[in-house]
Design an enzyme around this catalytic site. Structure first.
Site, PDB file in Angstrom:
ATOM      1  N   ASN A   1       0.833  -1.202   0.000  1.00 55.48           N
ATOM      2  CA  ASN A   1       0.000   0.000   0.000  1.00 55.48           C
ATOM      3  C   ASN A   1       0.870   1.255   0.000  1.00 55.48           C
ATOM      4  OD1 ASN A   1      -2.541  -1.271   0.053  1.00 55.48           O
ATOM      5  ND2 ASN A   1      -2.383  -1.611   2.248  1.00 55.48           N
TER       6      ASN A   1
ATOM      7  N   CYS B   1      -5.787  -7.549  -3.350  1.00 56.16           N
ATOM      8  CA  CYS B   1      -6.282  -7.053  -2.063  1.00 56.16           C
ATOM      9  C   CYS B   1      -7.409  -7.961  -1.584  1.00 56.16           C
ATOM     10  CB  CYS B   1      -6.783  -5.620  -2.213  1.00 56.16           C
ATOM     11  SG  CYS B   1      -7.440  -4.910  -0.685  1.00 56.16           S
ATOM     12  N   HIS B   2      -7.454  -8.226  -0.266  1.00 54.12           N
ATOM     13  CA  HIS B   2      -8.440  -9.181   0.263  1.00 54.12           C
ATOM     14  C   HIS B   2      -9.702  -8.514   0.812  1.00 54.12           C
ATOM     15  CE1 HIS B   2      -5.885  -8.833   4.181  1.00 54.12           C
ATOM     16  NE2 HIS B   2      -6.736  -7.851   4.088  1.00 54.12           N
TER      17      HIS B   2
ATOM     18  N   HIS C   1      -9.661  -0.259  -1.740  1.00 60.51           N
ATOM     19  CA  HIS C   1     -10.118   0.099  -0.405  1.00 60.51           C
ATOM     20  C   HIS C   1     -11.350   1.011  -0.421  1.00 60.51           C
ATOM     21  CE1 HIS C   1      -5.885  -0.848   1.402  1.00 60.51           C
ATOM     22  NE2 HIS C   1      -6.636  -1.931   1.248  1.00 60.51           N
TER      23      HIS C   1
END
Length: 465
Positions: A157, A179-180, A216
């Site tokens: 990030n 990304c999870h 995000h």
């Protein structure tokens, strides 16, 4: 790499940031539990001793009789050695130290600007990018020189800006960001579905979603489970449980710096009609600062947490101690699947499977038609042999697009600032960021920028001096 009996051997993976005391162990664990891949992991890190520790830990995993994925872990002294001939490159680095992150996250609090993560958006994300992106320029140039045909998987990030920099430097790079956060929201939908519909043991992968947004700050405009539209199910659950939120069965929001009760998600759904698909700590940082992050009391009322850097420092101490125990054979890594999809994506790119998963790549194919083509977006993509085909996710509703656009603009300002050592662009990004906008005078914001840059100067290029 070699193919035989639906297995791939002699796979060469370069791991940049191979001394990681967290993500690396997750990666190693997933690899050792899958017998369809094997080969060599080349660990490269500016902290060579940390990489050597992971070499010991990884090779011990291979020697264990209860592991089926067999890999040779080896530390490389130079990035050239790590990359030359690599089939895949994994990037997972910490830019600077937690001392710099302490300033990133907490210095803005003097202007009553609170951050729940501080690594993606807001003041913390912008300053972190100034440290990170020059490193990614070097990494991209090295990949171009030594492994131009390798697939590059980024976990670092700020995700969007890291991927954007890789393509800016090397437009033909085959890079994507993993990304999870989307998986976490699928798990929330799975849990709500099981609880409200009485269905047991739903597989998270069977929650089919259309993903659109930026990392995000992703959203679902479609979600279903085996023919069941999950939007009405989600809406009904929120109507009944908005105040208490949803606590996942194996988690409690009050006992962790990372968990939440998903009330921010619920509120965003009520306001905008889409399912916000990231953790509340991340989502809050993309919204105006006087909403979910107005002050610590407001944060608590929404049932998520401010992840302090002191907590991160203490957690690092514990992970360093764990590393020592693993190296000395005093502790064993538990063979528990992480739920991450990195290994599945590698298998698909090797041609062993075909996978649909969320991915961060440039909006070149206008996956989201009403975002700029130059933006890095997060949508689904189809992974198959040596191929990533992004899914056309469709346009964002205008009200959601309006939330995303200041961040897309800030990606341009921040990239320019990082590559040109341009302080004026940092000022623009801060003043344009929803967490900062309207919270303080322009003079105070600029003074904050100057102080935050001074606090991270050790990790910035000479042009900032």
């Amino acid at each position: 790499m070699k193919y035989e009996n639906n297995k791939v051997s002699d796979l060469q993976i370069a791991y940049i940031g191979g001394g990681s005391r967290g993500w690396a162990w997750t990666f190693m664990t997933d690899l050792c539990m899958d017998d369809s891949l094997s080969g060599t992991i080349r660990l490269y890190d500016i902290d060579e001793e940390a990489a050597k520790h992971n070499e010991i830990i990884g090779n011990h995993l291979t020697e264990r009789p209860d592991t089926v994925g067999k890999w040779n872990y080896t530390t490389k002294k130079t990035i050239k050695e790590a990359l030359t001939g690599a089939d895949f490159v994994v990037i997972s680095i910490l830019p600077g130290t937690f001392d710099e992150m302490q300033s990133d996250v907490h210095l803005p609090e003097r202007l009553d600007i609170y951050q729940s993560v501080g690594d993606t958006a807001g003041p913390g994300g912008i300053i972190r990018a100034l440290r990170t992106l020059p490193m990614f320029v070097d990494i991209a140039n090295a990949i171009k020189a030594y492994s131009p045909d390798a697939w590059v998987i980024n976990y670092t990030n700020p995700m969007t800006l890291c991927v954007k920099t890789l393509y800016h430097v090397f437009p033909k790079i085959k890079a994507f960001g993993c990304c999870h956060e989307v998986f976490g929201t699928q798990k929330v939908l799975k849990g709500i579905c099981e609880e409200t519909l009485g269905i047991e043991n739903i597989d998270r992968h069977d929650i089919h979603v259309n993903v659109l947004g930026i990392n995000h700050f992703t959203w679902f405009d479609q979600a279903s489970y085996k023919g069941i539209d999950l939007f009405p199910v989600y809406r009904d659950f929120i109507e009944k449980h908005f105040e208490e939120g949803y606590n996942e069965p194996d988690k409690n929001w009050a006992n962790s710096s990372f968990n939440c009760a998903h009330r921010v998600k619920f509120d965003l759904f009520n306001r905008f009609g889409l399912i916000a698909a990231a953790g509340d700590r991340h989502l809050a940082e993309f919204m105006p600062g006087d909403e979910y992050l107005k002050n610590p009391e407001t944060v608590e009322s929404w049932k998520f947490g401010l992840t302090t850097v002191d907590w991160r420092k203490n957690d690092l101490k514990e992970r360093l101690a764990k590393s020592a125990r693993l190296v000395n054979g005093e502790e064993e890594i538990k063979l528990t699947p992480s739920g991450e999809e990195g290994i599945l994506l590698i298998k698909a790119l090797c041609g062993l499977d075909r996978v649909v998963s969320n991915v961060n790549i440039p909006n070149t194919n206008l996956q989201i038609p009403n975002l700029p083509q130059t933006a890095v977006v997060e949508t689904n993509a189809v992974f198959s042999r040596d191929s990533i085909k992004p899914v056309i996710a469709g346009s964002l509703p205008e009200r959601v697009r309006a939330l995303i656009m200041p961040h897309v603009e800030n990606h341009e300002y921040t990239l320019k600032a990082a590559l040109e050592c341009d302080r004026a662009s940092v000022y623009k990004a801060f003043l344009n960021d929803p967490q900062v906008k309207g919270r303080a005078s322009e003079e105070d914001v600029k003074k904050l920028v100057d102080d935050m840059i001074a606090n991270t100067m050790k990790y910035l290029p000479e042009g900032w001096n």
